[in-house]
Design a protein around this motif. Structure first.
Motif, short mmCIF file in Angstrom:
data_model
loop_
_atom_site.label_atom_id
_atom_site.label_comp_id
_atom_site.label_asym_id
_atom_site.label_seq_id
_atom_site.Cartn_x
_atom_site.Cartn_y
_atom_site.Cartn_z
N ALA A 190 -3.56 8.77 -1.31
CA ALA A 190 -3.57 8.20 -2.66
C ALA A 190 -2.53 8.95 -3.48
N THR A 204 -2.20 4.35 -9.26
CA THR A 204 -2.35 3.20 -8.35
C THR A 204 -2.30 1.89 -9.15
N TYR A 214 1.16 -1.41 -1.98
CA TYR A 214 0.91 0.01 -1.69
C TYR A 214 0.13 0.17 -0.39
#
Ligand SMILES: Cc1cc2nc3c(=O)[nH]c(=O)nc-3n(C[C@H](O)[C@H](O)[C@H](O)COP(=O)(O)OP(=O)(O)OC[C@H]3O[C@@H](n4cnc5c(N)ncnc54)[C@H](O)[C@@H]3O)c2cc1C
Length: 384
Positions: A190, A204, A214
């Motif tokens: 992440a 994100t 992603y």
């Protein structure tokens, strides 16, 4: 009169700040030497603007000998060996003994660890790679751009995500964005995980809002430059037309050979004084590895190298003069997150807070972008 010598190894962010502060704090009889192999100082955050055309090569670097603070000896040499026991630095056949060392050699970029990476991609963590990436982005009419994080740790946890958003903006300006797929493939699970789940999710979301695909937890195994394909350990194969690379980072061999490093390979320091296990041998910035209570390392970022440099200069001055307090690095840090179109985000916090860093992400806005540009201007005004 003390007549001592402080040797700063590396003329990057940490090295320049350490040497300049030492010069301000120490009497003229004391000698300060900076050893920098490239002969130049690069302001790395500006590379994101170089790769998207808002800076030129000459805007992002200066001759290291042009330091603003007078009275610093600058040697354009490669450090080939360090003897921390005697505070001696070797540069090939030459050597220099000091009374204190500040090791600020940064992280080494190691694209060659992944077959085909150097041939297939633009390493935008170098001045040359960022400039070439801009040329390719300008020529692109359609296809797929991949921003690839080829290993962890890497410096500036936000940079690849900023790069993707800035590329998005450039392609929109050029009117080709609807014909270009843009993706981030990352070796990490992440973004900015060390800053906590709120900041990580915030980044994100920003990436998703820019229609950037992603794909986290993907370790690249090789790049087929001729066919324009990425091969991941998961077995996935991904085609690309332009590849923007964050290469693997490794500790400098010279620090490992000196016995300064911990098992992970990065230099082991006391997290507040930045002193190694050798007295008067300090290490700052990306060359160090500081494990946080939450089990992740302190990120590699200029903001930390800068604050550590100030702390170490204060300590050396206090020890040599016998006056004043020694310096301490608090673990505080902040970071801008460039998003393109003159907008940026901002996060700030204490990374030494326990049990986990306490980092807050602020609402995005134009003022953060303006502040980042002002920071860049101020950098050059302060040190060159
Ligand atoms: C694209 C990009 C964007 C970034 N953006 C940000 C940001 O917005 N905010 C932030 O906080 N950080 C940012 N960073 C990270 C930041 O630039 C680094 O964390 C910082 O430069 C670390 O400072 P340092 O002094 O440890 O290492 P460096 O600045 O890398 O300096 C190390 C120096 O040592 C020299 N050297 C290495 N080996 C030798 C040797 N054997 N002999 C002599 N000299 C040697 C190198 O040439 C180099 O000049 C960014 C980085 C990149 C690449």
């Amino acid at each position: 009169m003390s007549d001592k010598t402080a040797i700063v190894l590396g003329g990057g962010v940490g090295g320049v700040v350490a040497a300049s502060h030492l010069r301000r704090l120490l009497p003229q009889e004391d000698r300060i030497v900076v050893i920098e192999r490239s002969g130049r100082h690069v302001f790395w955050p500006s590379l994101l603007w170089l790769m998207t055309g808002t800076r030129k090569v000459q805007d992002v670097q200066r001759d290291i000998a042009a330091l603003k603070q007078p009275g610093i000896d600058v040697l354009k040499r490669e450090v080939t060996r360090i003897d921390p026991g005697t505070c001696t630095v070797y540069m090939g056949d030459e050597s220099l003994q000091g009374d204190a060392l500040v090791v600020a050699l940064g992280a080494q970029l190691a694209p060659d660890r992944i077959p085909g990476l150097s041939e297939g991609g633009h390493n935008f963590y170098t001045v040359e790679g960022a400039a070439h990436l801009y040329e390719d982005l300008q020529a692109l009419r359609e296809g797929r751009v991949v921003v690839l994080i080829a290993g962890v740790p890497f410096k500036c946890p936000a940079a690849p995500y900023e790069a993707a958003m800035l590329i998005d903006h450039l392609l929109r300006k050029r009117g080709v964005r609807d014909r270009v797929e843009l993706e981030v493939w990352a070796a990490e699970p992440a973004p900015m995980g060390v800053a906590g789940p709120v900041v990580s999710q915030g980044v994100t979301n920003l990436v998703a809002e820019h229609a950037i695909g992603y794909h986290p937890s993907r370790q690249i195994s090789k790049v087929d430059a001729a066919k324009g394909r990425l091969h991941f350990e998961s077995g996935e194969e991904v085609p690309f037309d332009v590849l923007a690379v964050v290469p693997p980072h490794v500790p400098p061999a010279v620090a490992q050979e000196a016995g300064l490093t911990a098992p992970g390979g990065w230099v082991e320091i006391d997290r507040e004084s930045c002193e190694t296990r050798f007295e008067n041998v300090f290490a700052i910035g990306d060359v160090t590895g500081v494990m946080l209570a939450m089990g992740k390392p302190l990120p590699k970022a200029g903001v930390f190298a800068h604050a550590q440099a100030e702390a170490v200069a204060k300590t050396i001055a206090a020890r040599w003069s016998g006056k004043g307090e020694e310096g301490r690095f608090s673990g505080n840090g902040e970071c801008f997150i460039e998003m393109g179109s003159g907008v940026a985000g901002f996060a700030r916090g204490n990374f030494y807070a326990e049990p986990a860093p306490e980092v807050k992400m602020f609402r995005t806005g134009r003022h953060w972008h303006v502040a980042k540009v002002a920071f860049e201007k101020n950098w050059w005004r302060s040190w060159f």
